[in-house]
Motif scaffolding. Structure first.
Motif, mmCIF file in Angstrom:
data_model
loop_
_atom_site.group_PDB
_atom_site.id
_atom_site.type_symbol
_atom_site.label_atom_id
_atom_site.label_comp_id
_atom_site.label_asym_id
_atom_site.label_seq_id
_atom_site.Cartn_x
_atom_site.Cartn_y
_atom_site.Cartn_z
ATOM 1 N N LEU A 112 -24.404 -0.782 -3.114
ATOM 2 C CA LEU A 112 -24.889 0.443 -2.473
ATOM 3 C C LEU A 112 -25.134 0.265 -0.979
ATOM 4 N N ALA A 113 -25.373 -0.957 -0.531
ATOM 5 C CA ALA A 113 -25.754 -1.190 0.857
ATOM 6 C C ALA A 113 -24.555 -1.333 1.796
ATOM 7 N N ARG A 114 -23.354 -1.410 1.262
ATOM 8 C CA ARG A 114 -22.219 -1.716 2.137
ATOM 9 C C ARG A 114 -21.776 -0.515 2.967
ATOM 10 N N GLU A 115 -21.089 -0.827 4.070
ATOM 11 C CA GLU A 115 -20.482 0.189 4.922
ATOM 12 C C GLU A 115 -19.036 0.408 4.484
ATOM 13 N N SER A 116 -18.378 1.357 5.105
ATOM 14 C CA SER A 116 -16.983 1.625 4.793
ATOM 15 C C SER A 116 -16.102 0.445 5.179
ATOM 16 N N MET A 117 -15.173 0.092 4.301
ATOM 17 C CA MET A 117 -14.228 -0.978 4.589
ATOM 18 C C MET A 117 -13.294 -0.607 5.741
ATOM 19 N N LEU A 118 -13.137 0.693 5.990
ATOM 20 C CA LEU A 118 -12.226 1.130 7.041
ATOM 21 C C LEU A 118 -12.799 0.891 8.442
ATOM 22 N N GLN A 119 -14.054 0.434 8.508
ATOM 23 C CA GLN A 119 -14.599 0.024 9.802
ATOM 24 C C GLN A 119 -14.036 -1.317 10.248
ATOM 25 N N VAL A 120 -13.407 -2.044 9.327
ATOM 26 C CA VAL A 120 -12.764 -3.319 9.660
ATOM 27 C C VAL A 120 -11.380 -3.004 10.227
ATOM 28 N N PRO A 121 -11.099 -3.339 11.491
ATOM 29 C CA PRO A 121 -9.832 -2.948 12.126
ATOM 30 C C PRO A 121 -8.587 -3.368 11.345
ATOM 31 N N ALA A 122 -8.587 -4.577 10.777
ATOM 32 C CA ALA A 122 -7.405 -5.050 10.053
ATOM 33 C C ALA A 122 -7.133 -4.190 8.818
ATOM 34 N N ILE A 123 -8.206 -3.745 8.139
ATOM 35 C CA ILE A 123 -8.033 -2.896 6.947
ATOM 36 C C ILE A 123 -7.568 -1.509 7.348
ATOM 37 N N ALA A 124 -8.165 -0.943 8.390
ATOM 38 C CA ALA A 124 -7.746 0.373 8.875
ATOM 39 C C ALA A 124 -6.280 0.351 9.296
ATOM 40 N N GLU A 125 -5.862 -0.728 9.922
ATOM 41 C CA GLU A 125 -4.469 -0.861 10.352
ATOM 42 C C GLU A 125 -3.533 -0.953 9.147
ATOM 43 N N ALA A 126 -3.949 -1.723 8.123
ATOM 44 C CA ALA A 126 -3.125 -1.868 6.915
ATOM 45 C C ALA A 126 -2.977 -0.525 6.201
ATOM 46 N N VAL A 127 -4.057 0.258 6.159
ATOM 47 C CA VAL A 127 -4.012 1.569 5.513
ATOM 48 C C VAL A 127 -3.060 2.502 6.257
ATOM 49 N N GLN A 128 -3.173 2.559 7.573
ATOM 50 C CA GLN A 128 -2.297 3.440 8.343
ATOM 51 C C GLN A 128 -0.839 3.035 8.206
ATOM 52 N N LYS A 129 -0.586 1.729 8.193
ATOM 53 C CA LYS A 129 0.781 1.235 8.015
ATOM 54 C C LYS A 129 1.317 1.638 6.640
ATOM 55 N N GLY A 130 0.472 1.544 5.633
ATOM 56 C CA GLY A 130 0.875 1.927 4.277
ATOM 57 C C GLY A 130 1.189 3.408 4.175
ATOM 58 N N ILE A 131 0.359 4.238 4.815
ATOM 59 C CA ILE A 131 0.594 5.684 4.801
ATOM 60 C C ILE A 131 1.923 6.004 5.469
ATOM 61 N N ASP A 132 2.169 5.371 6.629
ATOM 62 C CA ASP A 132 3.402 5.641 7.375
ATOM 63 C C ASP A 132 4.635 5.202 6.596
ATOM 64 N N GLN A 133 4.548 4.055 5.918
ATOM 65 C CA GLN A 133 5.706 3.518 5.221
ATOM 66 C C GLN A 133 5.928 4.159 3.847
ATOM 67 N N ASP A 134 4.845 4.320 3.094
ATOM 68 C CA ASP A 134 4.971 4.698 1.686
ATOM 69 C C ASP A 134 4.703 6.172 1.412
ATOM 70 N N GLY A 135 4.000 6.834 2.315
ATOM 71 C CA GLY A 135 3.519 8.162 1.982
ATOM 72 C C GLY A 135 2.380 8.057 0.974
ATOM 73 N N SER A 136 2.183 9.118 0.194
ATOM 74 C CA SER A 136 1.049 9.162 -0.735
ATOM 75 C C SER A 136 1.514 9.055 -2.180
ATOM 76 N N ASN A 137 0.734 8.324 -2.984
ATOM 77 C CA ASN A 137 0.975 8.248 -4.424
ATOM 78 C C ASN A 137 0.333 9.407 -5.181
ATOM 79 N N THR A 138 -0.404 10.272 -4.476
ATOM 80 C CA THR A 138 -1.089 11.385 -5.115
ATOM 81 C C THR A 138 -0.115 12.536 -5.340
ATOM 82 N N GLY A 139 0.403 12.645 -6.546
ATOM 83 C CA GLY A 139 1.324 13.733 -6.865
ATOM 84 C C GLY A 139 0.622 14.936 -7.462
ATOM 85 N N PHE A 140 -0.656 14.764 -7.832
ATOM 86 C CA PHE A 140 -1.421 15.817 -8.495
ATOM 87 C C PHE A 140 -2.802 15.872 -7.860
ATOM 88 N N LEU A 141 -3.237 17.038 -7.449
ATOM 89 C CA LEU A 141 -4.560 17.208 -6.851
ATOM 90 C C LEU A 141 -5.256 18.391 -7.517
#
Length: 345
Positions: free
Chosen positions: A200-229
């Motif tokens: 409960l005490a942790r902060e967002s993992m996306l505050q870590v630059p390397a993780i935020a960069e990996a996420v953005q790279k994944g979005i750009d390369q793969d798009g989204s796996n969410t086919g149903f919303l």
């Protein structure tokens, strides 16, 4: 539990936990009045174990999503809903009792599944619309689901049972899972989120630059796996012929999901993939195509969008109440309506 009741499903789950924790006696929290007889708690029980690796935590396991006693459903491949939930929650070494809020959260998940019939599977996520621990200032306001790494699926006399681990996540982590991938984000975070333990005490993992960069790279390369919303506020009105012109069709959806839909248009349709928006009464299937058009029936709308429409819509859709009239497609109007959330249930 009466000795005369065959409890093969219960015994199978208990046996899996004994293999993991040997002779440790768990803290068990049973249900006094069965849900079928008017009780408030749908799960028959929750057992909690003290775990020490990779760091001290409580390990919760539910009894009740699967068929614990005699086989009742006609599906012989799966036991009940086919899963039980687990939760790994960070624990102080001096802590002797698991927190009651976590037990309540698991029972709330039981109410959600039993009332909706929606099965929770690895890779899923769920917005809690507030802190997962009521009254706390935790940043964890949503949940993700993945296989419990230490509990392989069981083949019981009542059918297959998977152990699905529930993980507390932040709002921006939820958004990253929607626009990219649950597994992608959790893999990028694995060094900072050992065993997917909820803290409960942790902060967002996306505050870590390397993780935020990996996420953005994944979005750009793969798009989204969410086919149903799932969109709780969703409606469609076909266009009507007037004397001198035709009025546009109107697609209405809640503001809470509008921003996410805009991102998913880029992550799905721009990658050549469909996106289905669904409410209790309607499904809207968004599809990429060379020309924009729609086909409407009572329960399903098939909406084909040309590239220029996808680009315009994805840039315009924001989580605020407004009406969007498209320069690239005059036959469609988007009405983003105010989202009403009654409470966290």
């Amino acid at each position: 539990m009466s000795e005369n009741i065959e409890a093969s499903g219960w015994n199978a789950i208990e046996g899996a936990m004994v293999k993991l924790y040997n002779e440790q006696e768990p803290k068990h929290y049973g249900t006094m009045i069965p849900y079928a007889l008017g009780g408030q708690d749908p799960l028959d029980g929750i057992s909690v174990y003290k775990a020490c690796k990779p760091l001290p935590h409580w390990h919760f396991v539910t009894y009740g999503f699967s068929e614990l006693y005699e086989k009742e459903s006609d599906n012989h491949d799966f036991s009940g809903f086919g899963f039980e939930l687990t939760l790994r929650l960070a624990r102080d070494e001096q802590e002797e009792e698991p927190p009651a809020w976590a037990l309540n959260l698991l029972q709330n998940m039981g109410r959600y599944v039993f009332n909706s019939g929606n099965i929770l599977a690895p890779g899923d996520y769920l917005d809690a619309n507030g802190p997962i621990c009521l009254g706390s200032d935790t940043k964890l306001t949503a949940l993700a689901f993945i296989e419990d790494g230490e509990l392989p699926a069981l083949h019981t006399p009542n059918g297959r049972v998977e152990f699905v681990q529930m993980i507390g996540i932040t709002e921006d982590e939820l958004e990253a899972m929607k626009t990219w991938s649950t597994y992608g984000l959790l893999e990028a975070c694995q060094e900072l989120l050992p065993a997917h333990i909820t803290d409960l005490a942790r902060e967002s993992m996306l505050q870590v630059p390397a993780i935020a960069e990996a996420v953005q790279k994944g979005i750009d390369q793969d798009g989204s796996n969410t086919g149903f919303l799932y969109v709780d506020q969703l409606s469609f009105k076909p266009g009507k012929k007037r004397l001198l012109h035709r009025s546009p069709a109107e697609l209405s959806l809640g503001a809470k999901q509008a921003g996410t839909v805009g991102k998913l248009l880029r992550g799905r349709l721009m990658k050549g993939k469909n996106l289905t928006l669904s409410s209790q009464d309607l499904s809207v299937i968004l599809m990429p195509g060379e020309e924009s058009s729609y086909e409407a029936s009572d329960k399903e709308i098939r909406l084909t969008l040309a590239p220029e429409v996808i680009t315009e819509l994805s840039s315009l859709m924001q989580p605020r109440e407004e009406v969007l009239r498209l320069a690239s497609y005059h036959d469609l109007m988007i009405h983003i309506i105010k989202t009403h959330i009654k409470d966290q249930d």
